[in-house]
Design a protein around this motif. Structure first.
Motif, PDB file in Angstrom:
ATOM      1  N   VAL A 115      11.057  10.579  10.437  1.00 24.36           N
ATOM      2  CA  VAL A 115       9.913  10.264  11.076  1.00 24.36           C
ATOM      3  C   VAL A 115       9.638   8.844  11.126  1.00 24.36           C
ATOM      4  CG1 VAL A 115       7.433  10.837  11.692  1.00 24.36           C
ATOM      5  CG2 VAL A 115       9.071  12.611  10.617  1.00 24.36           C
ATOM      6  N   THR A 116       9.598   8.350  12.358  1.00 21.87           N
ATOM      7  CA  THR A 116       9.195   6.986  12.553  1.00 21.87           C
ATOM      8  C   THR A 116       7.846   6.764  13.373  1.00 21.87           C
ATOM      9  OG1 THR A 116      11.827   6.475  12.688  1.00 21.87           O
ATOM     10  CG2 THR A 116      10.110   4.894  13.401  1.00 21.87           C
TER      11      THR A 116
ATOM     12  N   VAL B 221      10.780   1.408  -2.268  1.00 23.40           N
ATOM     13  CA  VAL B 221      10.236   1.143  -1.239  1.00 23.40           C
ATOM     14  C   VAL B 221      11.028   0.029  -0.566  1.00 23.40           C
ATOM     15  CG1 VAL B 221       8.536   0.258   0.549  1.00 23.40           C
ATOM     16  CG2 VAL B 221       8.136   2.211  -1.210  1.00 23.40           C
ATOM     17  N   ARG B 222      11.733  -0.086   0.620  1.00 24.59           N
ATOM     18  CA  ARG B 222      12.628  -1.045   1.024  1.00 24.59           C
ATOM     19  C   ARG B 222      11.472  -1.816   2.062  1.00 24.59           C
ATOM     20  NH1 ARG B 222      17.460  -1.483  -0.437  1.00 24.59           N
ATOM     21  NH2 ARG B 222      18.098  -2.866   1.403  1.00 24.59           N
ATOM     22  N   ALA B 223      11.876  -2.952   2.048  1.00 26.63           N
ATOM     23  CA  ALA B 223      11.059  -3.847   3.115  1.00 26.63           C
ATOM     24  C   ALA B 223      11.841  -4.606   4.130  1.00 26.63           C
ATOM     25  CB  ALA B 223      10.178  -4.795   2.390  1.00 26.63           C
ATOM     26  N   CYS B 224      11.540  -4.782   5.383  1.00 29.87           N
ATOM     27  CA  CYS B 224      12.162  -5.742   6.287  1.00 29.87           C
ATOM     28  C   CYS B 224      11.173  -6.486   7.056  1.00 29.87           C
ATOM     29  CB  CYS B 224      12.998  -4.947   7.354  1.00 29.87           C
ATOM     30  SG  CYS B 224      13.886  -5.900   8.568  1.00 29.87           S
ATOM     31  N   LEU B 225      11.253  -7.785   6.899  1.00 30.36           N
ATOM     32  CA  LEU B 225      10.254  -8.693   7.520  1.00 30.36           C
ATOM     33  C   LEU B 225      10.963  -9.452   8.536  1.00 30.36           C
ATOM     34  CD1 LEU B 225       7.423  -9.383   6.493  1.00 30.36           C
ATOM     35  CD2 LEU B 225       8.314 -11.474   5.458  1.00 30.36           C
ATOM     36  N   VAL B 226      10.381  -9.402   9.720  1.00 26.22           N
ATOM     37  CA  VAL B 226      10.978  -9.899  10.789  1.00 26.22           C
ATOM     38  C   VAL B 226      10.077 -10.984  11.662  1.00 26.22           C
ATOM     39  CG1 VAL B 226      12.225  -9.452  13.249  1.00 26.22           C
ATOM     40  CG2 VAL B 226      12.356  -7.821  11.187  1.00 26.22           C
ATOM     41  N   ALA B 227      10.819 -12.252  11.902  1.00 26.59           N
ATOM     42  CA  ALA B 227      10.120 -13.042  12.726  1.00 26.59           C
ATOM     43  C   ALA B 227      10.514 -12.971  14.206  1.00 26.59           C
ATOM     44  CB  ALA B 227      10.422 -14.605  12.310  1.00 26.59           C
ATOM     45  N   ASP B 228       9.714 -12.873  15.250  1.00 27.74           N
ATOM     46  CA  ASP B 228      10.238 -12.706  16.724  1.00 27.74           C
ATOM     47  C   ASP B 228       9.267 -13.341  17.734  1.00 27.74           C
ATOM     48  OD1 ASP B 228      10.929 -11.631  18.949  1.00 27.74           O
ATOM     49  OD2 ASP B 228      11.380  -9.566  18.396  1.00 27.74           O
ATOM     50  N   PRO B 229       9.906 -14.530  18.131  1.00 23.86           N
ATOM     51  CA  PRO B 229       9.091 -15.362  19.047  1.00 23.86           C
ATOM     52  C   PRO B 229       8.743 -14.506  20.335  1.00 23.86           C
ATOM     53  CG  PRO B 229      11.110 -15.920  19.011  1.00 23.86           C
ATOM     54  CD  PRO B 229      11.171 -15.098  17.881  1.00 23.86           C
TER      55      PRO B 229
ATOM     56  N   ILE C  44       3.375  -6.147  14.880  1.00 28.54           N
ATOM     57  CA  ILE C  44       4.074  -4.657  15.124  1.00 28.54           C
ATOM     58  C   ILE C  44       4.625  -4.027  13.619  1.00 28.54           C
ATOM     59  CG2 ILE C  44       6.200  -3.228  16.142  1.00 28.54           C
ATOM     60  CD1 ILE C  44       6.232  -5.427  18.306  1.00 28.54           C
ATOM     61  N   VAL C  45       4.165  -3.200  13.554  1.00 26.97           N
ATOM     62  CA  VAL C  45       4.406  -2.122  12.228  1.00 26.97           C
ATOM     63  C   VAL C  45       5.251  -1.064  12.357  1.00 26.97           C
ATOM     64  CG1 VAL C  45       3.736  -1.178  10.151  1.00 26.97           C
ATOM     65  CG2 VAL C  45       2.493  -3.058  11.052  1.00 26.97           C
ATOM     66  N   GLU C  46       6.442  -0.885  11.878  1.00 23.37           N
ATOM     67  CA  GLU C  46       7.267   0.421  12.105  1.00 23.37           C
ATOM     68  C   GLU C  46       7.415   1.067  10.912  1.00 23.37           C
ATOM     69  OE1 GLU C  46      10.954   1.095  15.140  1.00 23.37           O
ATOM     70  OE2 GLU C  46      11.703   0.616  13.025  1.00 23.37           O
ATOM     71  N   VAL C  47       6.959   2.320  10.510  1.00 20.12           N
ATOM     72  CA  VAL C  47       7.320   3.046   9.298  1.00 20.12           C
ATOM     73  C   VAL C  47       8.161   4.219   9.492  1.00 20.12           C
ATOM     74  CG1 VAL C  47       6.046   4.271   7.584  1.00 20.12           C
ATOM     75  CG2 VAL C  47       4.871   2.375   8.326  1.00 20.12           C
ATOM     76  N   GLU C  48       9.390   4.317   8.681  1.00 20.01           N
ATOM     77  CA  GLU C  48      10.142   5.341   9.064  1.00 20.01           C
ATOM     78  C   GLU C  48      10.238   6.098   7.470  1.00 20.01           C
ATOM     79  OE1 GLU C  48      15.139   6.266   9.777  1.00 20.01           O
ATOM     80  OE2 GLU C  48      13.889   4.279   9.804  1.00 20.01           O
ATOM     81  N   VAL C  49      10.018   7.150   7.605  1.00 23.26           N
ATOM     82  CA  VAL C  49      10.092   8.319   6.398  1.00 23.26           C
ATOM     83  C   VAL C  49      11.384   9.098   6.339  1.00 23.26           C
ATOM     84  CG1 VAL C  49       8.818   9.881   5.033  1.00 23.26           C
ATOM     85  CG2 VAL C  49       7.655   8.155   6.230  1.00 23.26           C
ATOM     86  N   THR C  50      12.227   9.238   5.600  1.00 19.59           N
ATOM     87  CA  THR C  50      13.574   9.856   5.710  1.00 19.59           C
ATOM     88  C   THR C  50      13.359  10.914   4.422  1.00 19.59           C
ATOM     89  OG1 THR C  50      14.700   8.078   6.685  1.00 19.59           O
ATOM     90  CG2 THR C  50      15.798   9.914   5.504  1.00 19.59           C
ATOM     91  N   GLY C  51      13.528  12.169   4.765  1.00 24.47           N
ATOM     92  CA  GLY C  51      13.465  13.184   3.701  1.00 24.47           C
ATOM     93  C   GLY C  51      14.828  13.424   2.987  1.00 24.47           C
ATOM     94  N   VAL C  52      15.204  14.209   2.022  1.00 25.58           N
ATOM     95  CA  VAL C  52      16.522  14.485   1.403  1.00 25.58           C
ATOM     96  C   VAL C  52      17.164  15.304   2.229  1.00 25.58           C
ATOM     97  CG1 VAL C  52      17.505  15.402  -0.543  1.00 25.58           C
ATOM     98  CG2 VAL C  52      15.502  14.047  -0.937  1.00 25.58           C
ATOM     99  N   GLY C  53      18.510  14.862   2.421  1.00 21.14           N
ATOM    100  CA  GLY C  53      19.179  15.519   3.549  1.00 21.14           C
ATOM    101  C   GLY C  53      20.603  16.262   3.130  1.00 21.14           C
TER     102      GLY C  53
ATOM    103  N   ALA D 149       0.813  -1.258   0.006  1.00 18.63           N
ATOM    104  CA  ALA D 149       0.041   0.027  -0.203  1.00 18.63           C
ATOM    105  C   ALA D 149       0.817   1.378  -0.019  1.00 18.63           C
ATOM    106  CB  ALA D 149      -0.828   0.016   1.133  1.00 18.63           C
ATOM    107  N   ALA D 150       2.128   1.255   0.755  1.00 22.08           N
ATOM    108  CA  ALA D 150       2.897   2.346   0.800  1.00 22.08           C
ATOM    109  C   ALA D 150       3.528   2.663  -0.670  1.00 22.08           C
ATOM    110  CB  ALA D 150       4.038   2.022   1.732  1.00 22.08           C
TER     111      ALA D 150
END
Length: 234
Positions: A195-196, A163-171, A178-187, A150-151
């Motif tokens: 912004v996370t 868009v970069r993806a990171c898929l984590v398995a955590d017992p 848990i969903v974490e979205v990080e948006v980074t501007g041009v620096g 969707a992003a």
């Protein structure tokens, strides 16, 4: 003085009768009419799952969809259903697809190919199953990358390759998604605004769909009033 007829309820069809499909069907039957919503039909790849529904609400074949006078179709089955039948559905109704993905306990993943094998041999700790461009991940985790997809659609300049993806398995999080979205501007000089956002969705152990997702999907369904034959992401 002539009496005006009450407005016609929007007829909603549901593709899929798992945890979320059952919830939406129950909501439509119990709460739909005062909200102007009516359950038109439910379809499932395994028709035997529909035995608890009245026969008029069971759609045995998607080719019969044009006969149902449906206004809105909600897919909560599998991404292959939208891929194989989405174009035909859009010819007869609005089509709203569910988009959710999250970091989960290992038993909550539904993976394909090498990711399924990788999960099977993962140790007992936190394991990064994938990190990289989104596009190659989608066919390997079709039930777990919906938020990422969707992003990518919402950010056309990035798309599925940007868009970069990171898929984590955590017992250690057996009853959370848990969903974490990080948006980074041009620096400038390596410094940029970032912004996370983190969301923690409670879930039954081993379930693919989080508890809050059901209510969010119901809210989106109520807000969908027709969009000219396009797909709505929620």
């Amino acid at each position: 003085m002539a009496q005006t007829e009450p407005p016609r309820c929007r007829r909603v069809g549901i593709l899929g009768y798992g945890r979320l499909g059952q919830f939406l069907a129950g909501q439509l039957l119990a709460r739909g009419p005062p909200l102007g919503l009516a359950l038109a039909f439910v379809w499932a790849r395994d028709g035997g799952r529909l035995e608890g529904l009245p026969p008029p609400l069971r759609l045995p074949d998607l080719r019969l969809l044009p006969q149902t006078e449906v206004d809105l179709v909600v897919e909560v089955a599998h991404p292959c259903v939208a891929r194989e039948h989405g174009e035909d559905i859009l010819a007869h109704a609005d089509f709203m697809a569910l988009k959710v993905t999250m970091t989960k306990a290992p038993q909550s993943f539904r993976l394909e190919g090498r990711l399924r094998e990788q999960l099977a041999v993962a140790g007992g700790g936190r394991t990064v199953l994938y990190e990289g461009p989104l596009r190659p991940l989608c066919p390997l985790a079709p039930n777990n990358v919906n938020t990422m997809a969707a992003a990518a659609v919402a950010a056309p300049r990035l798309g599925f390759d940007g868009v970069r993806a990171c898929l984590v398995a955590d017992p250690s999080v057996p009853d959370w998604h848990i969903v974490e979205v990080e948006v980074t501007g041009v620096g400038d000089g390596g410094r940029a605004l970032s912004v996370t956002s983190t969301r923690r969705n409670p879930v039954a152990r081993g379930a693919v769909t989080g508890d809050a997702t059901r209510d969010a999907f119901w809210s989106s369904l109520m807000a969908c009033h027709g969009h000219g034959g396009c797909v709505q992401l929620c």
